[in-house]
Design an enzyme around this catalytic site. Structure first.
Site, PDB file in Angstrom:
ATOM      1  CB  THR A  64     -10.817  -5.949 -31.062  1.00 19.48           C
ATOM      2  OG1 THR A  64     -10.425  -4.865 -31.800  1.00 19.48           O
ATOM      3  CG2 THR A  64     -11.189  -6.958 -32.178  1.00 19.48           C
ATOM      4  CG  HIS A  88       5.359  -5.695  -4.694  1.00 22.73           C
ATOM      5  ND1 HIS A  88       4.095  -5.328  -4.289  1.00 22.73           N
ATOM      6  CD2 HIS A  88       6.054  -4.703  -4.585  1.00 22.73           C
ATOM      7  CE1 HIS A  88       4.182  -4.183  -3.608  1.00 22.73           C
ATOM      8  NE2 HIS A  88       5.353  -3.770  -3.685  1.00 22.73           N
ATOM      9  CB  SER A  98      -9.830   1.975 -29.003  1.00 25.52           C
ATOM     10  OG  SER A  98      -9.226   0.846 -28.754  1.00 25.52           O
ATOM     11  N   GLY A  99      -9.961  -0.243 -31.589  1.00 27.94           N
ATOM     12  CA  GLY A  99      -9.377  -1.029 -32.292  1.00 27.94           C
ATOM     13  C   GLY A  99      -8.345  -1.940 -31.807  1.00 27.94           C
ATOM     14  N   GLY A 100      -7.952  -1.495 -30.558  1.00 30.28           N
ATOM     15  CA  GLY A 100      -7.063  -2.356 -29.830  1.00 30.28           C
ATOM     16  C   GLY A 100      -7.593  -3.719 -29.478  1.00 30.28           C
ATOM     17  CD  GLU A 128       1.280   5.183 -23.638  1.00 32.14           C
ATOM     18  OE1 GLU A 128       1.808   6.135 -24.270  1.00 32.14           O
ATOM     19  OE2 GLU A 128       0.849   4.488 -24.468  1.00 32.14           O
ATOM     20  CD  GLN A 149       1.498   0.270 -25.290  1.00 29.17           C
ATOM     21  OE1 GLN A 149       1.587  -0.342 -23.928  1.00 29.17           O
ATOM     22  NE2 GLN A 149       0.838   1.097 -25.285  1.00 29.17           N
ATOM     23  CG  ASP A 151      -7.333  -4.149 -23.937  1.00 29.34           C
ATOM     24  OD1 ASP A 151      -7.019  -5.192 -24.068  1.00 29.34           O
ATOM     25  OD2 ASP A 151      -7.012  -3.190 -23.550  1.00 29.34           O
ATOM     26  N   GLY A 198       0.865  -0.967   0.009  1.00 33.51           N
ATOM     27  CA  GLY A 198      -0.041   0.048   0.093  1.00 33.51           C
ATOM     28  C   GLY A 198       0.762   1.132   0.114  1.00 33.51           C
ATOM     29  CE  LYS A 216      -3.450  -4.819 -23.239  1.00 34.69           C
ATOM     30  NZ  LYS A 216      -4.426  -3.885 -23.838  1.00 34.69           N
ATOM     31  CB  CYS A 274       4.917  -3.963   0.112  1.00 39.44           C
ATOM     32  SG  CYS A 274       5.944  -2.444  -0.138  1.00 39.44           S
ATOM     33  CE1 TYR A 275       1.123   1.090   5.647  1.00 41.73           C
ATOM     34  CE2 TYR A 275      -0.565  -0.588   5.807  1.00 41.73           C
ATOM     35  CZ  TYR A 275       0.164   0.596   6.247  1.00 41.73           C
ATOM     36  OH  TYR A 275      -0.637   1.187   7.345  1.00 41.73           O
ATOM     37  CG  ASP A 284       1.874   0.338  -3.748  1.00 41.90           C
ATOM     38  OD1 ASP A 284       1.760  -0.223  -5.041  1.00 41.90           O
ATOM     39  OD2 ASP A 284       2.646  -0.602  -2.838  1.00 41.90           O
ATOM     40  CD  GLU A 320       2.255  -8.327  -5.446  1.00 43.24           C
ATOM     41  OE1 GLU A 320       1.999  -7.257  -4.907  1.00 43.24           O
ATOM     42  OE2 GLU A 320       3.138  -9.263  -4.651  1.00 43.24           O
TER      43      GLU A 320
END
Length: 667
Positions: A226, A166, A220-222, A665, A584, A224, A53, A390, A80-81, A496, A168
């Site tokens: 689609t 982490h 959108s065409g991605g 991004e 990506q 997800d 957290g 994804k 972690c936390y 986090d 996970e």
């Protein structure tokens, strides 16, 4: 039925924990951190996992919890936390250290500890924290270390275990084995749970949610959206699904045409509208930071520089355009549901209650704005993929028989190129800019810096281990790098929490040693906490510092240049056959004009480009492609050569940053 309780302390990766546990054939419940121990016992949970957290265990607003969870007899794994909570509860001490760790690092573990049974002593893990254990609680022992810091504790008698890293996420290479050891060797689970067909679950959810209503599906065409459109098409009658593609003016080269052609092959009747002007000139309202109850109207998108406001404007205009389409079709808004290809990482990073009640917002996704959340409250949003990552969505796409070119396509964000332009009207140079620049130069020129005592040198030493100092010494002796702090900021995730911090740029007249550069990219944010991204600049040593920017906004000219550059880079990646090696590859435009002599007073009028390669399975964490490994050096060199030819481009950079501390991004 065996079940594991996951207590949510607000981690970015909290919802990844239950995925890992389910992969081990155990069912899970994601519960609030303050769930009483009595409830855990009454519901027959086999074990408890406490997530990480963003808070400090000593902060006034630290999340509350029932201390009896550690004394009720259930095996507990604190992450972690969660580990820091455990240590504090039994009388140990946790404090903020000068060293923070955000990224993939090597640690040592004790293979004699049940948690690490069958593993080598050295492990590669993801660490992302500023607080660390200063004193171990009575009855516990250290079972893992990251340099001088404690990275794991254990009390075998009470079946209590804690890790600072982490397990996970994919960046912890043997994390799944650690979960297996805890759940099967410590908690004595048997693993009898089997997941039902994911596709069948999605179909059932859609049919039960929608009933006889219509669904306006934003495509959108991605991959997800689609896959979501294909699921709706399969689950509902043809007349119930209204597929809509909104060209917002931020699409890639020929993107809208490609989307229409691809979906028509699937039998999806797609309506395409171009409303770019509505987006360029659109605005919305956002909370006023100076008042908790007031809202203010933003400037129009084409003059907005704040990345969160850009995302909010785009997301809200999507909703307004969708409502206009519903009106044009003579439909009542209350009779039409909104279909979205929302994934779990979108909700986690947006701090949606659907993912976590305590997570810190990293960035607002266009499919989780306040308008979308209001529609959710009304039960009018259909999101069959909201619990998936994804790679799982791609698996469903394969099950549905979608073409590989669609299933394996690189993701493209809903806001499109708008969040790949770093907009700025003036440089970001806060009071710490000069000090951060000086610290950065000390790191890069460490072999000479240690000969001249300096207060900032001591800070670098206190933030690194002796082994890391040897690495800095070796790198700085073997090659000469320049270090430039860029007067811009980008979005990152550290501890986090969302960060909005500087970018460090490295350059050299020598051929780049990519292994050394990747090492520096890990160490720099660890030492300079207000840097969350590191890049390498091609084209020789940067001689002059930057103190201004080229005014850059979302104008048609700026977007057309970026669209052209993006198309060049992706055509090279595609034609060389290495697009499958990369998850990506955003091309980012920066408002930076290099190689200007400050004494000549030349204005800043050019811009630069950054190549952001990213390799990941679930987009929660990931690493850049290392040139010479996942991507051949000659392929990158070809991209750089061609991108440098784009009119108005000053320099080309390569992003060296993992996630964390940087996001996929830049905005």
């Amino acid at each position: 039925m065996e079940k594991v309780a996951i207590l949510d302390a607000g981690a970015q990766y909290g919802k990844v924990i239950d995925r890992r546990v389910r992969e081990l054939c155990l069912d899970t419940d994601f519960l609030p951190l303050n769930t009483p121990a009595t409830e855990l016992i009454q519901n027959n949970y086999k074990a408890v996992i406490i997530s990480g957290g963003p808070n400090s265990v000593y902060a006034d607003g630290a999340p509350s919890y029932d201390p009896n969870i550690f004394k009720c007899g259930l095996p507990v794994l604190g992450i972690c936390y969660g580990m820091q909570m455990m240590n504090k509860e039994f009388g140990g001490a946790v404090e903020k250290k000068s060293t923070r760790e955000d990224g993939q690092f090597k640690i040592t573990v004790d293979p004699k500890c049940l948690l690490f049974k069958g593993l080598y002593k050295e492990q590669c893990v993801l660490l992302t924290h500023g607080d660390s254990i200063d004193k171990i609680a009575a009855g516990f022992k250290a079972v893992s270390h990251s340099g001088d810091l404690i990275a794991g504790i254990a009390n075998d008698k009470l079946k209590l275990y804690g890790v600072q890293f982490h397990p996970e996420v994919d960046l912890t290479e043997n994390g799944k084995k650690m979960f297996h050891n805890f759940l099967f060797d410590v908690a004595k689970c048997k693993g009898t749970y089997t997941m039902q067909s994911r596709e069948s679950d999605c179909i059932k959810y859609i049919q039960e949610t929608v009933g006889d209503h219509k669904v306006l599906m934003l495509v959108s065409g991605g991959v997800d959206s689609t896959v979501c459109a294909a699921l709706l098409h399969k689950a509902l009658r043809t007349d119930q699904v209204l597929a809509l593609h909104i060209d917002n003016g931020f699409m890639r080269h020929n993107e809208s045409q490609h989307v229409e052609e691809s979906l028509s092959k699937l039998g999806v009747n797609l309506k395409v509208i171009n409303v770019s002007h509505s987006f360029y000139t659109g605005s919305t309202t956002v909370p006023d930071k100076s008042s908790k109850s007031q809202r203010r109207k933003t400037a129009s998108l084409n003059v907005t520089t704040d990345p969160e406001e850009k995302r909010n404007i785009i997301g809200d205009i999507f909703m307004k355009v969708a409502n206009d389409v519903i009106t044009e079709l003579n439909l009542k808004p209350e009779d039409v549901y909104l279909g979205q290809g929302t994934l779990r990482p979108d909700l986690i990073e947006s701090a949606s209650d659907l993912a976590s009640a305590k997570a810190n917002a990293i960035k607002t996704h266009h499919n989780d704005t306040e308008l979308v959340r209001e529609l959710r409250k009304q039960g009018r949003v259909v999101e069959p993929l909201k619990d998936f990552h994804k790679d799982e969505v791609r698996s469903i796409g394969n099950d549905l028989g979608l073409p590989q070119e669609l299933v394996q396509r690189h993701p493209f964000p809903g806001p499109g190129l708008a969040i790949r332009v770093i907009c700025a009207g003036e440089p970001h140079m806060e009071r710490n800019f000069a000090e951060t620049s000086a610290t950065l130069r000390i790191i890069i020129d460490f072999c000479n810096a240690i000969k001249r005592p300096h207060a900032l040198l001591q800070r670098v030493k206190s933030s690194t281990t002796s082994e890391e100092q040897e690495i800095l010494l070796e790198i700085s002796k073997s090659s000469h790098h320049g270090a430039t702090l860029l007067p811009i900021k980008t979005v990152g995730v550290q501890g986090d929490c969302r960060t909005y911090s500087y970018v460090a740029a490295l350059s050299s007249n020598e051929d780049p040693n990519w292994e050394n550069l990747m090492t520096l990219a890990k160490l720099i944010p660890r030492i300079c906490h207000n840097i969350n991204r590191v890049v390498y600049i091609f084209g020789g040593l940067v001689e002059h510092p930057l103190s201004d920017v080229t005014p850059t906004f979302l104008t048609a000219n700026v977007l057309s240049i970026l669209r052209y550059a993006d198309n060049i880079a992706h055509n090279i990646l595609q034609s060389t056959g290495y697009n499958r090696n990369i998850s990506q590859m955003p091309i980012v435009m920066l408002p930076l004009h290099f190689d200007r002599d400050p004494m000549a007073s030349d204005p800043s009028c050019q811009r630069s480009l950054a190549i952001r390669t990213f390799i990941t399975a679930d987009f929660m964490t990931g690493v850049p492609a290392t040139p010479g490994k996942q991507l051949p050096i000659d392929v990158i060199a070809k991209m750089v050569t061609e991108l440098k030819k784009v009119p108005g481009i000053s320099r080309v950079m390569y992003d060296l940053t993992s996630k964390p501390p940087g996001t996929t991004e830049w905005e």
